[in-house]
Enzyme design. Structure first.
Site, PDB file in Angstrom:
ATOM      1  N   GLN A 106     -35.544   2.943 -13.173  1.00  0.00           N
ATOM      2  CA  GLN A 106     -36.483   3.585 -14.105  1.00  0.00           C
ATOM      3  C   GLN A 106     -35.965   3.897 -15.645  1.00  0.00           C
ATOM      4  OE1 GLN A 106     -38.094   6.742 -11.176  1.00  0.00           O
ATOM      5  NE2 GLN A 106     -39.863   6.476 -12.553  1.00  0.00           N
ATOM      6  N   GLY A 166     -38.113  13.512  -9.417  1.00  0.00           N
ATOM      7  CA  GLY A 166     -37.302  12.322  -8.626  1.00  0.00           C
ATOM      8  C   GLY A 166     -37.096  11.368 -10.055  1.00  0.00           C
ATOM      9  N   HIS A 174     -39.407   2.375  -5.722  1.00  0.00           N
ATOM     10  CA  HIS A 174     -39.008   1.956  -6.903  1.00  0.00           C
ATOM     11  C   HIS A 174     -37.675   0.934  -6.903  1.00  0.00           C
ATOM     12  CE1 HIS A 174     -41.186   4.108 -10.060  1.00  0.00           C
ATOM     13  NE2 HIS A 174     -40.945   5.326  -9.617  1.00  0.00           N
ATOM     14  N   HIS A 220     -41.445   7.312  -2.461  1.00  0.00           N
ATOM     15  CA  HIS A 220     -41.902   7.019  -3.539  1.00  0.00           C
ATOM     16  C   HIS A 220     -40.453   6.374  -4.399  1.00  0.00           C
ATOM     17  CE1 HIS A 220     -43.885   7.904  -7.850  1.00  0.00           C
ATOM     18  NE2 HIS A 220     -42.778   7.696  -8.098  1.00  0.00           N
ATOM     19  N   GLU A 221     -39.365   7.024  -4.362  1.00  0.00           N
ATOM     20  CA  GLU A 221     -38.247   6.392  -5.029  1.00  0.00           C
ATOM     21  C   GLU A 221     -37.485   5.298  -4.355  1.00  0.00           C
ATOM     22  OE1 GLU A 221     -37.956   7.881  -7.746  1.00  0.00           O
ATOM     23  OE2 GLU A 221     -38.787   9.825  -7.364  1.00  0.00           O
ATOM     24  N   CYS A 243     -45.637   9.609 -11.583  1.00  0.00           N
ATOM     25  CA  CYS A 243     -44.593   8.887 -11.947  1.00  0.00           C
ATOM     26  C   CYS A 243     -44.147   9.057 -13.313  1.00  0.00           C
ATOM     27  CB  CYS A 243     -44.711   7.385 -11.598  1.00  0.00           C
ATOM     28  SG  CYS A 243     -43.421   6.444 -11.611  1.00  0.00           S
ATOM     29  N   LEU A 244     -42.909   9.070 -13.438  1.00  0.00           N
ATOM     30  CA  LEU A 244     -42.131   9.330 -14.741  1.00  0.00           C
ATOM     31  C   LEU A 244     -42.573   7.938 -15.470  1.00  0.00           C
ATOM     32  CD1 LEU A 244     -39.150  11.564 -14.417  1.00  0.00           C
ATOM     33  CD2 LEU A 244     -41.280  12.057 -15.309  1.00  0.00           C
TER      34      LEU A 244
HETATM   35  O1  GNR Z   1     -42.260  13.647 -10.759  1.00  0.00           O
HETATM   36  C1  GNR Z   1     -42.654  13.208  -9.881  1.00  0.00           C
HETATM   37  N1  GNR Z   1     -43.618  13.911  -9.103  1.00  0.00           N
HETATM   38  C2  GNR Z   1     -43.688  13.322  -7.965  1.00  0.00           C
HETATM   39  C3  GNR Z   1     -44.938  13.681  -7.192  1.00  0.00           C
HETATM   40  C4  GNR Z   1     -45.314  13.361  -6.089  1.00  0.00           C
HETATM   41  C5  GNR Z   1     -44.694  12.438  -5.310  1.00  0.00           C
HETATM   42  C6  GNR Z   1     -43.511  11.479  -5.983  1.00  0.00           C
HETATM   43  C7  GNR Z   1     -43.169  12.021  -7.481  1.00  0.00           C
HETATM   44  S1  GNR Z   1     -41.706  11.402  -8.158  1.00  0.00           S
HETATM   45  C8  GNR Z   1     -42.357  11.763  -9.958  1.00  0.00           C
HETATM   46  C9  GNR Z   1     -41.060  11.304 -10.571  1.00  0.00           C
HETATM   47  C10 GNR Z   1     -40.673   9.752 -10.583  1.00  0.00           C
HETATM   48  O2  GNR Z   1     -41.638   9.023 -11.132  1.00  0.00           O
HETATM   49  N2  GNR Z   1     -39.867   9.258  -9.661  1.00  0.00           N
HETATM   50  O3  GNR Z   1     -39.757   8.055  -9.535  1.00  0.00           O
HETATM   51 NI    NI Z   2     -41.692   7.234 -10.043  1.00  0.00          NI
END
Ligand code: GNR
Ligand code: NI
Length: 167
Positions: A51, A46, A137, A133-134, A91-92
């Site tokens: 980001q 995601g 952000h 999660h997104e 998270c990236l």
């Molecule tokens: O790559 C990602 N893996 C992930 C694993 C579990 C729950 C959420 C994520 S999102 C993350 C990519 C990212 O940072 N998205 O904002």
């Molecule tokens: Ni993230």
């Protein structure tokens, strides 16, 4: 298409509140395409526009093994949440850190797609955690906010050191 640079925690630009996309234009579609390329290249499941330093309410997700099921959510909203699950997240914007986070197990969400059409989706398991999660952000939140203060400060120090070495 262009691979964009991903901001890293604790960059204060990750704390901004993203703005609703007023209209799904060709510029927005170009941003969607860049975000998809950036997510696949990373690789991640995601990516939120914030980001890549674009404060719009726009996310891309692909949880498929085959990396060919892109899902685009513009102005996403969570309509309902049910149950609880604890999944390990990464998270990236927080490279190399993986920690369990408790979130709703299943959600209903509404958004616009790449064509600007409204759709609703029911999501559970990994997709549910990923959407939550997104959307965090887009509201200036990062998953480390759910961890203990001690873990947060360790992560901050580790990433600040890495970023200094990279300069
Ligand atoms: O790559 C990602 N893996 C992930 C694993 C579990 C729950 C959420 C994520 S999102 C993350 C990519 C990212 O940072 N998205 O904002
Ligand atoms: Ni993230």
């Amino acid at each position: 298409m262009t691979i964009r640079r991903i901001l890293h925690y604790p960059d204060p630009r990750l704390r901004r509140q993203a703005n609703p996309v007023p209209e799904v234009t060709d510029d927005i579609r170009r941003l969607v395409d860049d975000m998809a390329e950036t997510m696949y290249d990373a690789p991640g499941i995601g990516l939120a526009a914030i980001q890549v330093n674009e404060p719009w309410r726009l996310i891309v997700i692909d949880i498929s093994q085959t990396r060919d099921r892109l899902q685009v959510f513009i102005n996403p909203e969570i309509l309902s949440r049910e149950g609880e699950q604890e999944l390990e997240e990464g998270c990236l914007s927080v490279p190399g850190i993986y920690e369990p986070v408790a979130r709703a197990h299943s959600i209903r969400a509404r958004a616009l797609n790449r064509d600007g059409q409204a759709f609703e989706i029911e999501a559970e398991h990994l997709l549910a955690s990923c959407i939550q999660h997104e959307i965090d952000h887009l509201d200036g939140k990062v998953f480390v906010d759910y961890l203990s203060r001690l873990k947060q400060s360790r992560i901050r120090k580790k990433l600040e050191k890495q970023q200094q070495l990279a300069m």
